[in-house]
Motif scaffolding. Structure first.
Motif, PDB file in Angstrom:
ATOM      1  N   ASP A 219       0.806  -1.224   0.000  1.00 48.73           N
ATOM      2  CA  ASP A 219       0.000   0.000   0.000  1.00 48.73           C
ATOM      3  C   ASP A 219       0.840   1.276   0.000  1.00 48.73           C
ATOM      4  O   ASP A 219       0.303   2.366   0.190  1.00 48.73           O
ATOM      5  CB  ASP A 219      -0.955   0.012   1.189  1.00 48.73           C
ATOM      6  CG  ASP A 219      -0.224   0.053   2.529  1.00 48.73           C
ATOM      7  OD1 ASP A 219       1.018  -0.110   2.528  1.00 48.73           O
ATOM      8  OD2 ASP A 219      -0.881   0.253   3.567  1.00 48.73           O
ATOM      9  N   GLY A 220       2.169   1.159  -0.221  1.00 44.78           N
ATOM     10  CA  GLY A 220       3.008   2.344  -0.309  1.00 44.78           C
ATOM     11  C   GLY A 220       3.533   2.861   1.008  1.00 44.78           C
ATOM     12  O   GLY A 220       4.170   3.918   1.048  1.00 44.78           O
ATOM     13  N   LEU A 221       3.294   2.137   2.105  1.00 42.67           N
ATOM     14  CA  LEU A 221       3.792   2.569   3.418  1.00 42.67           C
ATOM     15  C   LEU A 221       5.280   2.247   3.515  1.00 42.67           C
ATOM     16  O   LEU A 221       5.682   1.095   3.386  1.00 42.67           O
ATOM     17  CB  LEU A 221       3.024   1.864   4.532  1.00 42.67           C
ATOM     18  CG  LEU A 221       3.387   2.268   5.967  1.00 42.67           C
ATOM     19  CD1 LEU A 221       2.977   3.714   6.231  1.00 42.67           C
ATOM     20  CD2 LEU A 221       2.716   1.336   6.974  1.00 42.67           C
TER      21      LEU A 221
ATOM     22  N   TYR B  68       3.820   7.348   4.684  1.00 42.96           N
ATOM     23  CA  TYR B  68       3.450   7.225   3.272  1.00 42.96           C
ATOM     24  C   TYR B  68       4.233   8.218   2.413  1.00 42.96           C
ATOM     25  O   TYR B  68       4.452   7.982   1.230  1.00 42.96           O
ATOM     26  CB  TYR B  68       1.947   7.449   3.088  1.00 42.96           C
ATOM     27  CG  TYR B  68       1.105   6.287   3.556  1.00 42.96           C
ATOM     28  CD1 TYR B  68       0.913   5.173   2.753  1.00 42.96           C
ATOM     29  CD2 TYR B  68       0.500   6.304   4.809  1.00 42.96           C
ATOM     30  CE1 TYR B  68       0.143   4.091   3.178  1.00 42.96           C
ATOM     31  CE2 TYR B  68      -0.273   5.245   5.247  1.00 42.96           C
ATOM     32  CZ  TYR B  68      -0.451   4.135   4.431  1.00 42.96           C
ATOM     33  OH  TYR B  68      -1.211   3.072   4.866  1.00 42.96           O
TER      34      TYR B  68
ATOM     35  N   HIS C 268       1.072  13.380  -1.413  1.00 49.01           N
ATOM     36  CA  HIS C 268       0.939  12.989  -0.011  1.00 49.01           C
ATOM     37  C   HIS C 268      -0.206  13.741   0.662  1.00 49.01           C
ATOM     38  O   HIS C 268      -0.960  13.152   1.444  1.00 49.01           O
ATOM     39  CB  HIS C 268       2.244  13.225   0.751  1.00 49.01           C
ATOM     40  CG  HIS C 268       2.190  12.757   2.176  1.00 49.01           C
ATOM     41  ND1 HIS C 268       2.072  11.427   2.518  1.00 49.01           N
ATOM     42  CD2 HIS C 268       2.194  13.442   3.357  1.00 49.01           C
ATOM     43  CE1 HIS C 268       2.028  11.306   3.837  1.00 49.01           C
ATOM     44  NE2 HIS C 268       2.101  12.516   4.358  1.00 49.01           N
TER      45      HIS C 268
END
Length: 327
Positions: free
Chosen positions: A28-30, A151, A82
């Motif tokens: 999830d891009g974390l 993130y 972001h």
């Protein structure tokens, strides 16, 4: 939410003593470090983000602060993306003008991504919760904000805590080491130019080094040993672990494919001098480098005389100073 409102937040840089280099895969891009990290948070070097709510606007607009150089297009997109993610997480559809300012050189190896995304996250959360009228008991906690900042930049989560911060998977917390909570920070600025290889690129390139897997096998134990040495106030051991870790990280840079370096001839000469200082005196500052051509020095409060003597040797090098973030 019918009128223009402005919100401003500052967040400090942090200096890693055990480096965050290389990432775990995330669906999830974390951003997630591969191992535990320990950092020191500095209050006087910071990013300021100002968000101005525009009730009639249909998109966020990033402004150029008069005291800051214009950001590259990819960096502007990364910033606005972001903000869009934070708005999505908090179910907010309004738009802002974004004004951001660093009181230190940008993208020169001083953890500007960490402070920038920490400040953007904290400011966006404050603004959205105020505009939505979120009650106090329903607002995001400091930990939730820190997690959300990851993130944008993994190391941003460390800028929410001080004087030290430990980050291990999803556990992020401030740490105290007693009389060492007030180390005096100086960074020797061998370059104020934007670095040619960004931290994001470095995270990817180091995985091509033959030494990358070896680092993963030893760094968790080094982190544990450093934590014990800090608790025991064993300055020589702390210096040894901190020095070893940043040298190891830069060795990954030098052996990646393609290889790259931030260690200019002047930086190498300074590191040799600092190594000799420790050899000759049996004492000195903690020495570390992030992904940039600048050297961070941390002095104990009782090293005032030694600090003056040592820094005199670098009188021709620009310096920046930082103080620790209180708990």
């Amino acid at each position: 939410m019918g009128e223009e409102q402005t919100f401003t937040v500052r967040k400090p840089i942090n200096i890693a003593l055990i480096k965050y280099i290389g990432k775990q895969d995330s669906h999830d891009g974390l951003n997630q470090a591969l191992h535990p990290c320990l950092s020191y948070t500095l209050d006087e070097l910071y990013t300021q983000v100002r968000l101005t709510y525009q009730p009639e606007a249909t998109q966020d607009v990033m402004l150029t602060h008069p005291k800051s150089p214009p950001l590259a297009h990819k960096d502007r997109v990364r910033f606005t993306d972001h903000l869009a993610l934070v708005k999505q997480k908090l179910a907010f559809t309004g738009c802002f003008n974004i004004d951001t300012y660093n009181n230190f050189p940008l993208s020169a190896g001083l953890a500007s991504s960490a402070s920038s995304f920490a400040a953007l996250t904290a400011c966006a959360v404050e603004a959205i919760e105020a505009l939505q009228g979120v009650p106090v008991d329903a607002k995001l906690s400091l930990l939730q904000q820190a997690q959300l900042s990851r993130y944008g930049s993994g190391s941003a989560c460390r800028s929410f805590y001080g004087p030290y911060c430990t980050w291990d998977n999803d556990a992020i917390e401030g740490v105290s080491f007693g009389e060492w909570d007030n180390l005096q920070h100086v960074v020797l600025m061998f370059s104020t130019q934007q670095k040619h290889v960004s931290s994001s690129q470095a995270h990817q390139l180091v995985t091509t080094s033959d030494g990358f897997e070896k680092r993963q096998s030893v760094v968790a134990e080094r982190y544990a040993n450093l934590s014990k040495a800090m608790q025991a106030l064993d300055w020589q051991a702390v210096h040894r672990y901190v020095w070893t870790d940043f040298i190891e990280m830069h060795r990954l840079f030098h052996t990646s494919k393609p290889n790259f370096t931030y260690c200019t001839p002047k930086v190498k000469k300074a590191l040799e001098f600092l190594q000799g200082w420790w050899y000759n005196h049996g004492d000195g500052p903690l020495v570390t480098m992030d992904a940039g051509s600048n050297i961070h020095l941390l002095f104990r409060p009782d090293q005032i005389y030694e600090r003056t003597r040592l820094l005199r040797q670098f009188s021709d090098i620009p310096m920046l100073y930082g103080t620790p973030l209180a708990e």
